[in-house]
Design a protein around this motif. Structure first.
Motif, mmCIF file in Angstrom:
data_model
loop_
_atom_site.group_PDB
_atom_site.id
_atom_site.type_symbol
_atom_site.label_atom_id
_atom_site.label_comp_id
_atom_site.label_asym_id
_atom_site.label_seq_id
_atom_site.Cartn_x
_atom_site.Cartn_y
_atom_site.Cartn_z
ATOM 1 N N UNK A 273 34.171 46.383 39.599
ATOM 2 C CA UNK A 273 34.855 46.707 40.836
ATOM 3 C C UNK A 273 33.952 46.333 41.942
ATOM 4 N N UNK A 274 32.689 46.377 41.735
ATOM 5 C CA UNK A 274 31.557 45.689 42.784
ATOM 6 C C UNK A 274 31.804 44.477 42.756
ATOM 7 N N UNK A 279 33.360 39.509 45.757
ATOM 8 C CA UNK A 279 34.118 38.224 45.656
ATOM 9 C C UNK A 279 35.241 38.263 46.818
ATOM 10 N N UNK A 280 35.783 39.427 46.930
ATOM 11 C CA UNK A 280 36.700 39.700 48.005
ATOM 12 C C UNK A 280 35.923 39.155 49.521
ATOM 13 N N UNK A 281 35.039 39.748 49.824
ATOM 14 C CA UNK A 281 34.140 39.930 51.145
ATOM 15 C C UNK A 281 33.859 38.506 51.187
ATOM 16 N N UNK A 282 33.160 37.690 49.981
ATOM 17 C CA UNK A 282 32.773 36.286 50.115
ATOM 18 C C UNK A 282 34.171 35.465 50.252
#
Lengths: 330, 462
Positions: A273-274, A279-282
């Motif tokens: 999850x982390x 990855x989503x933020x990046x």
């Protein structure tokens, strides 16, 4: 009297060095060969104390005018002490613990190697363990070699060989630093450090990671347009992590398998999850860099899955919609 | 560089300037300093020459006396801080106070009309608010309405002058006051995307939009850019005539949003210059066994260089690159019309196939190609990559390559994209060729078309 008491002779760290069974009362503890509990401690007198069976568990210890005296657990010198179950006293430099024979002990650990050979007790020690030990050492060496080779083939500068050896050595150090806390935990929880076992688990994980990474590179080379490579990488990495954590926990704890896997599953889930969140933020961050699969491998061209120039241009068709949607995103 | 004070770009020259489509600030500052230094040296040389040739000086001062009141200073002011963001020059062209200047002088006003306003300061020091009436972003021109009625103005007309004609450029260099610069008309540049006058004279930042006139006061061009060392450029007066005619036509209605107009003009313009890029008549160059397109149009300049294996690097690299020297100003960080491409041949006798593949991957993955831009102006890149193969025919060699097309969109200019095409030749174990083609400010369809033609011009033998 029929009471049976076990005297545990402890070492400096509090671990049991020897257990002696007392059945006859009163009992003499000292360095004399005639003593009921014989201590090899030059600071202990030949007949140092006498143990008398009192009421209940209440054993009574009397100092027999010893040179260095009798001390209770809190360090007070006494001439006589009444002991409860599990009480500790010090004679010279030796500490003794008195336990009732009815004391409950922890269940036996399952010895995997012994179970496999079907000879539970015999396999525990000696030459029969040699192949297992050799195998574990071989795994550590293999991990070091694999990482060294990978570093050599990933590099393209002069002195690739020495760089590879350095990388291999650095990896070994990392493996030891990783395995040491696990070994310590094992020592505390199940009384056996199993450093080699932990090292082997970490080594196996290292080899698995290299395998996963190489598979991913080859997938992205052969099928640059598909997400297959990334999927293989993600799943492979998760599986490796599960194996690593599961392995360490199996060696370092006596908890039932079901509970162990529950913990491994939870921790892995949290990490995934982390990772996805990061990855989503990046991915949402602005950058001028282009992100595309750049790994190229030597491979016979005739077998390489490929499309035509037209096919490639056709595949770029949805790019427009993709970047146009990025404008709407803000 | 353009000669608006806020513009920081310096077009690259030769190999040293390669790949810097949006040039770095440091380089630009050095270039500005070099230009100032060159101007100072020129001025002192001129002073000595002036003492020897009293006649020339007399003409210059007469030209200045007669025509300086037709030249104005233009400030673009950031409304929040009430400080000037851009300084430029302009000149009256009608009795109704219409002023011609450069598009890049007032581009901030076009991009962000809520944040900026513009004003004009005449030679008497009177300040008047101005509005944009018409723009020609491709040729870097704008017509402003001022509401004033100037006593004198320039009448624009087509002009043919012979090479060597003395011209006088007027403007406000570095806000040091209205200045006149003597120079020479050196013809229309041959190798540019659109016609530009080569003016030998020191045009400096702040003079953008000012006129370059003959000693009879006839406008020959509009100051637009400099490369230092007295190499300067003017927009030919014909472009200004065309724009003014359009702006003054009774049917002309200014667009509600000039930024959309910029987008439309650039879209139309890139359709023209990309139409024939990498067509069948494009010449080729051979690097190793790779046949590759080169210099697709006369306005491209090409260079080549090679590096040899060193103690550290175990490979040889041959580079061949071409780029347009020109670009169309969109905003301080964006331009269109930049087309550049580079072919890099990489070979090694020392590295094994696997190690060479690692090197090749690293070179291919080196992700930046000099396209900068901020989040306000462009999106992130999005890429598509495939392994591409074309079989050999009796007429043409085959092709096997990894092909990548990355694009990003201009946020404020719908329909415009930056595109990067990267090709890595596949099939050799110790040799490789990486080609990178960069297009800025183009339509998506043109990016696809050019990418296809670029790939189709490539072939490898053997």
């Amino acid at each position: 009297m029929g009471r049976i008491v076990i005297v545990e002779i402890l070492d400096a760290h509090g671990a049991v060095r020897q257990r002696v069974r007392l059945e006859r009362w009163p009992a003499i503890i000292g360095r004399a060969y005639s003593a009921d509990v014989l201590l090899d401690d030059p600071y202990v007198s030949p007949e140092h104390v006498r143990v008398i069976d009192g009421d209940g568990f209440g054993l009574v210890v009397e100092d027999l005018a010893s040179v260095n005296g009798l001390y209770t657990a809190d360090g007070t010198r006494v001439s006589r002490a009444t002991l409860g179950a599990g009480a500790v006293v010090r004679l010279g430099r030796t500490r003794l613990r008195f336990c009732p024979a009815s004391q409950v002990v922890v269940p036996a650990l399952v010895d995997g190697a012994a179970a496999a050979s079907g000879e539970a007790s015999a396999v525990r020690r000696g030459w029969r363990r040699l192949p297992v030990t050799a195998g574990l050492i071989a795994l550590c060496v293999a991990a070091t070699v694999v990482v060294g080779l990978q570093s050599y083939f990933d590099g393209y500068r002069r002195n690739g060989g020495s760089a590879a050896i350095e990388t291999g050595a650095a990896l070994f150090l990392v493996l030891v630093l990783w395995a040491a806390p696990w070994a310590l935990a094992s020592r505390v929880v199940v009384q056996r450090a199993q450093l080699l076992g932990h090292l082997a688990i970490a080594s196996a994980a290292t080899i698995a990671i290299e395998l996963v990474a190489n598979t991913e590179v080859w997938c992205s080379y052969l099928f640059p347009g598909s997400r297959f490579g990334g999927l293989v990488g993600g799943v492979g990495l998760c599986a490796t992590f599960v194996g690593l954590l599961g392995g360490h926990l199996a060696l370092a704890s006596a908890m039932p398998a079901r509970r162990r896997w529950r913990i491994v599953g939870t921790v892995t889930g949290a990490f995934v999850a982390l990772g996805l969140l990061a990855a989503h933020i990046e991915a949402a961050k602005f950058t001028n860099k282009m992100d595309y699969p750049a790994s190229l491998r030597p491979f016979p061209m005739a077998w390489l899955p490929a499309t035509s120039v037209r096919g490639f241009i056709g595949a770029t068709g949805d790019l427009k919609a993709r970047v146009d949607s990025l404008v709407a995103e803000r | 560089m353009l000669v608006g004070v806020t513009d920081r770009r310096v077009p690259g020259r030769g190999f040293a300037g390669r790949q810097r489509i949006r040039r770095s600030r440091t380089l630009a500052i050095w270039a500005v300093m070099a230009a100032i230094q060159a101007a100072a040296v020129t001025a002192s040389v001129r002073a000595q020459e002036g003492a020897a040739q009293q006649g020339g000086s007399a003409t210059t001062s007469a030209v200045f006396r007669r025509y300086s009141d037709r030249v104005v200073k233009i400030h673009v002011i950031e409304i929040g801080s009430a400080a000037k963001a851009v300084l430029g020059s302009g000149f009256y062209v009608t009795p109704d106070g219409h002023v011609i200047t450069n598009y890049h002088v007032i581009s901030k006003l076009v991009h962000d009309p809520m944040r900026y306003r513009a004003e004009l300061i005449d030679t008497q020091g009177a300040t008047t608010a101005v509005t944009v009436l018409a723009i020609d972003a491709v040729h870097d021109l704008a017509v402003l309405s001022t509401g004033t009625r100037p006593e004198h103005y320039f009448t624009l007309q087509s002009l043919a002058v012979p090479q060597g004609t003395r011209l006088y450029s007027l403007g406000h260099p570095e806000d040091l006051g209205l200045s006149i610069v003597e120079g020479t008309y050196n013809g229309i540049l041959e190798y540019t995307l659109y016609p530009k006058i080569h003016f030998t004279g020191a045009i400096n930042p702040g003079m953008s939009g000012g006129p370059a006139i003959t000693d009879d006061g006839v406008v020959a061009g509009v100051n637009v850019a400099t490369e230092g060392d007295e190499i300067s450029f003017l927009v030919p007066v014909e472009r200004a005539v065309a724009l003014l005619d359009r702006a003054l036509a009774p049917s002309y209605v200014p667009p509600p949003r000039f930024l959309d107009e910029v987008g439309r003009q650039i879209l139309a313009y890139q359709d023209v210059y990309l139409a024939h890029l990498f067509n069948d008549s494009t010449p080729t160059v051979t690097l190793g066994r790779y046949t590759l397109p080169t210099r697709p149009a006369s306005y491209f300049k090409c260079w080549a260089d090679a590096s040899h294996p060193t103690r550290e690097l175990l490979y040889r690299r041959v580079e061949h690159e071409c780029s347009t020297d020109d670009y169309v100003f969109i905003s301080a960080d964006q331009s269109s019309g930049v087309v550049s491409f580079r072919h890099e041949l990489v070979t090694s006798d020392v590295l094994s196939a696997l190690r060479f593949a690692s090197l090749y991957s690293a070179l291919f993955g080196a992700g930046t190609v000099g396209l900068e831009g901020s989040e306000e102006e462009v999106t992130r890149f999005s890429c598509v990559s495939r392994n591409v193969r074309r079989a050999r025919t009796p007429h043409r060699g085959g092709l096997s390559a990894r092909a990548v097309l990355c694009v990003r969109r201009y946020r404020k200019l719908p329909g415009l994209y930056d595109a990067v095409i990267r090709i890595a030749a596949l099939g050799d174990s110790r040799a490789g060729m990486i080609s990178t083609l960069t297009l800025s400010g183009v339509s998506f369809e043109n990016a696809q078309r050019v990418a296809e033609r670029f790939l189709e011009r490539m072939q490898w033998d053997g």
